[in-house]
Write an enzyme that holds these catalytic residues in place. Structure first.
Site, PDB file in Angstrom:
ATOM      1  N   ASN A   9     -22.627  -9.301  -0.396  1.00  0.00           N
ATOM      2  CA  ASN A   9     -22.159  -8.076  -1.049  1.00  0.00           C
ATOM      3  C   ASN A   9     -22.691  -6.901  -0.233  1.00  0.00           C
ATOM      4  O   ASN A   9     -23.869  -6.572  -0.307  1.00  0.00           O
ATOM      5  CB  ASN A   9     -22.700  -8.037  -2.489  1.00  0.00           C
ATOM      6  CG  ASN A   9     -22.395  -6.717  -3.188  1.00  0.00           C
ATOM      7  OD1 ASN A   9     -21.638  -5.899  -2.677  1.00  0.00           O
ATOM      8  ND2 ASN A   9     -22.987  -6.513  -4.354  1.00  0.00           N
ATOM      9  N   LYS A  11     -22.103  -3.838  -0.561  1.00  0.00           N
ATOM     10  CA  LYS A  11     -22.247  -2.586  -1.324  1.00  0.00           C
ATOM     11  C   LYS A  11     -21.615  -1.431  -0.522  1.00  0.00           C
ATOM     12  O   LYS A  11     -20.598  -1.643   0.122  1.00  0.00           O
ATOM     13  CB  LYS A  11     -23.728  -2.347  -1.677  1.00  0.00           C
ATOM     14  CG  LYS A  11     -24.320  -3.594  -2.374  1.00  0.00           C
ATOM     15  CD  LYS A  11     -25.643  -3.390  -3.009  1.00  0.00           C
ATOM     16  CE  LYS A  11     -26.093  -4.704  -3.664  1.00  0.00           C
ATOM     17  NZ  LYS A  11     -27.365  -4.587  -4.346  1.00  0.00           N
ATOM     18  N   HIS A  94     -21.377  -6.157 -11.757  1.00  0.00           N
ATOM     19  CA  HIS A  94     -22.650  -6.023 -11.034  1.00  0.00           C
ATOM     20  C   HIS A  94     -23.539  -5.023 -11.783  1.00  0.00           C
ATOM     21  O   HIS A  94     -23.043  -4.039 -12.329  1.00  0.00           O
ATOM     22  CB  HIS A  94     -22.390  -5.551  -9.602  1.00  0.00           C
ATOM     23  CG  HIS A  94     -23.598  -5.660  -8.736  1.00  0.00           C
ATOM     24  ND1 HIS A  94     -24.624  -4.746  -8.788  1.00  0.00           N
ATOM     25  CD2 HIS A  94     -23.960  -6.589  -7.820  1.00  0.00           C
ATOM     26  CE1 HIS A  94     -25.571  -5.103  -7.935  1.00  0.00           C
ATOM     27  NE2 HIS A  94     -25.192  -6.220  -7.328  1.00  0.00           N
ATOM     28  N   GLU A  96     -25.314  -2.699 -10.782  1.00  0.00           N
ATOM     29  CA  GLU A  96     -25.175  -1.307 -10.320  1.00  0.00           C
ATOM     30  C   GLU A  96     -23.953  -0.643 -10.949  1.00  0.00           C
ATOM     31  O   GLU A  96     -23.952   0.556 -11.211  1.00  0.00           O
ATOM     32  CB  GLU A  96     -25.109  -1.272  -8.777  1.00  0.00           C
ATOM     33  CG  GLU A  96     -26.478  -1.560  -8.178  1.00  0.00           C
ATOM     34  CD  GLU A  96     -26.455  -2.203  -6.807  1.00  0.00           C
ATOM     35  OE1 GLU A  96     -25.404  -2.221  -6.148  1.00  0.00           O
ATOM     36  OE2 GLU A  96     -27.523  -2.710  -6.395  1.00  0.00           O
ATOM     37  N   GLU A 166     -28.397 -12.255 -11.493  1.00  0.00           N
ATOM     38  CA  GLU A 166     -29.090 -11.288 -10.646  1.00  0.00           C
ATOM     39  C   GLU A 166     -30.044 -10.462 -11.499  1.00  0.00           C
ATOM     40  O   GLU A 166     -29.627  -9.468 -12.115  1.00  0.00           O
ATOM     41  CB  GLU A 166     -28.081 -10.330  -9.984  1.00  0.00           C
ATOM     42  CG  GLU A 166     -27.127 -10.998  -9.033  1.00  0.00           C
ATOM     43  CD  GLU A 166     -26.633 -10.030  -7.953  1.00  0.00           C
ATOM     44  OE1 GLU A 166     -26.535 -10.469  -6.822  1.00  0.00           O
ATOM     45  OE2 GLU A 166     -26.386  -8.849  -8.252  1.00  0.00           O
ATOM     46  N   GLY A 172     -32.739  -5.560  -4.336  1.00  0.00           N
ATOM     47  CA  GLY A 172     -33.115  -4.554  -3.350  1.00  0.00           C
ATOM     48  C   GLY A 172     -34.592  -4.190  -3.380  1.00  0.00           C
ATOM     49  O   GLY A 172     -34.995  -3.192  -2.789  1.00  0.00           O
ATOM     50  N   SER A 212     -32.849 -10.061  -3.639  1.00  0.00           N
ATOM     51  CA  SER A 212     -33.781 -10.209  -2.513  1.00  0.00           C
ATOM     52  C   SER A 212     -33.776 -11.614  -1.900  1.00  0.00           C
ATOM     53  O   SER A 212     -34.832 -12.136  -1.529  1.00  0.00           O
ATOM     54  CB  SER A 212     -35.195  -9.788  -2.931  1.00  0.00           C
ATOM     55  OG  SER A 212     -35.190  -8.421  -3.316  1.00  0.00           O
ATOM     56  N   GLY A 233     -27.354  -9.212  -0.960  1.00  0.00           N
ATOM     57  CA  GLY A 233     -27.101  -7.803  -0.670  1.00  0.00           C
ATOM     58  C   GLY A 233     -27.623  -7.432   0.707  1.00  0.00           C
ATOM     59  O   GLY A 233     -26.987  -7.711   1.727  1.00  0.00           O
ATOM     60  N   GLY A 234     -28.826  -6.856   0.754  1.00  0.00           N
ATOM     61  CA  GLY A 234     -29.405  -6.341   1.999  1.00  0.00           C
ATOM     62  C   GLY A 234     -29.349  -7.314   3.168  1.00  0.00           C
ATOM     63  O   GLY A 234     -28.982  -6.931   4.285  1.00  0.00           O
TER      64      GLY A 234
HETATM   65  O1  G3P Z   1     -25.105  -8.446  -5.296  1.00  0.00           O
HETATM   66  C1  G3P Z   1     -26.189  -8.667  -4.470  1.00  0.00           C
HETATM   67  C2  G3P Z   1     -27.397  -8.014  -4.926  1.00  0.00           C
HETATM   68  O2  G3P Z   1     -27.338  -7.076  -5.885  1.00  0.00           O
HETATM   69  C3  G3P Z   1     -28.698  -8.401  -4.376  1.00  0.00           C
HETATM   70  O3  G3P Z   1     -29.076  -7.407  -3.490  1.00  0.00           O
HETATM   71  O4  G3P Z   1     -30.295  -6.503  -1.589  1.00  0.00           O
HETATM   72  O5  G3P Z   1     -31.512  -7.702  -3.400  1.00  0.00           O
HETATM   73  O6  G3P Z   1     -30.085  -8.981  -1.842  1.00  0.00           O
HETATM   74  P1  G3P Z   1     -30.330  -7.659  -2.534  1.00  0.00           P
END
Ligand code: G3P
Length: 249
Positions: A9, A11, A94, A96, A166, A172, A212, A233-234
């Protein structure tokens, strides 16, 4: 045996050129892969990424959509438009979207139904905040978000779904849920689905973990019996990291 899914993702990251280059590089390096790999770029890069992915095993996904086919909804994107761009998956609900754009359980449910009606595969996100976890409310929150998102679906529809657990506090932040904690919640979601939709649907549904995920923790998370993949995500923004996670399957 459920095929694992590794979904990236992105984002609100990457221009069209950056997206194209990333996917070309990823494809060159990704020779043998047991997981289904899904790339979810921003809307503006969907068509460009679809062009690069044509004929490949990698699938395209969107990060959100409206539930209506068309209409006076300024700034929104419909399921028909996602199909038109070559999307197979769509991330829905999601945290967010819930947190910053006020998306409700009822809207997530409408979106899930619309996605299924158009042959898109929803990746339905659920997860608790830190305060909710500390207050012992993880199962209550995740359970009610899951039940609301799936309300009115048939067992056959549920069987084909993807759910992503999640935890909001892990997104993040670099603070990943332990594999035991993530497994426990994923197992709880599957048990809930078994009660509501029967064993067959619960055994078929794919339940991912997100928050994460990195190459260093992917293998232990993915080894858990109820973790059927990762929503990343990241770490999905750098080809080497994303490849490392895919290779952990
Ligand atoms: O949808 C993926 C997500 O919200 C996780 O983000 O950056 O923690 O891998 P991250």
């Amino acid at each position: 045996m459920r095929q694992k899914i590794i979904a990236g993702n992105w984002k609100m990251h990457k221009t069209t050129d950056e997206a194209r280059q990333f996917v070309q590089a990823l494809q060159e390096k990704l020779t043998d892969c047991r997981a289904a790999v899904v790339i979810c770029p921003p809307f503006t890069a969907l068509a460009a990424v679809a062009e690069v992915l044509a004929g490949s095993k990698l699938a395209l996904g969107a990060q959100n959509m409206h539930w209506a086919d068309q209409g006076a909804y300024t700034g929104e994107i419909s399921p028909l438009m996602l199909q038109d761009c070559g999307c197979r998956y769509v991330i829905l609900g999601h945290s967010e979207r819930r947190q910053y754009f006020g998306e409700t359980d009822g809207q997530v449910n409408q979106k899930v139904k619309a996605a299924l009606a158009h042959g898109l595969l929803p990746v339905v996100c659920v997860g608790e905040t830190l305060a909710q976890r500390q207050g012992g409310l993880t199962e209550t929150v995740v359970g009610s978000q899951t039940a609301a998102a799936l309300a009115g679906l048939t067992p056959e529809q549920v069987a084909g779904l993807v759910i992503a657990y999640e935890p909001v506090w892990a997104i993040g932040t670099g603070q990943t849920a332990s594999e035991q904690d993530a497994q426990q919640v994923n197992q709880y979601i599957r048990a809930l689905l078994a009660e509501q939709y029967g064993q067959a649907a619960a055994a078929a549904v794919r339940i991912l973990y997100g928050g994460s995920v990195k190459p260093a923790n992917a293998a232990s998370l993915l080894a858990q019996p109820d973790i059927d993949g990762a929503l990343v995500g990241g770490a999905s923004l750098k080809a080497a990291d994303f490849l490392g996670i895919i290779q952990a399957v």
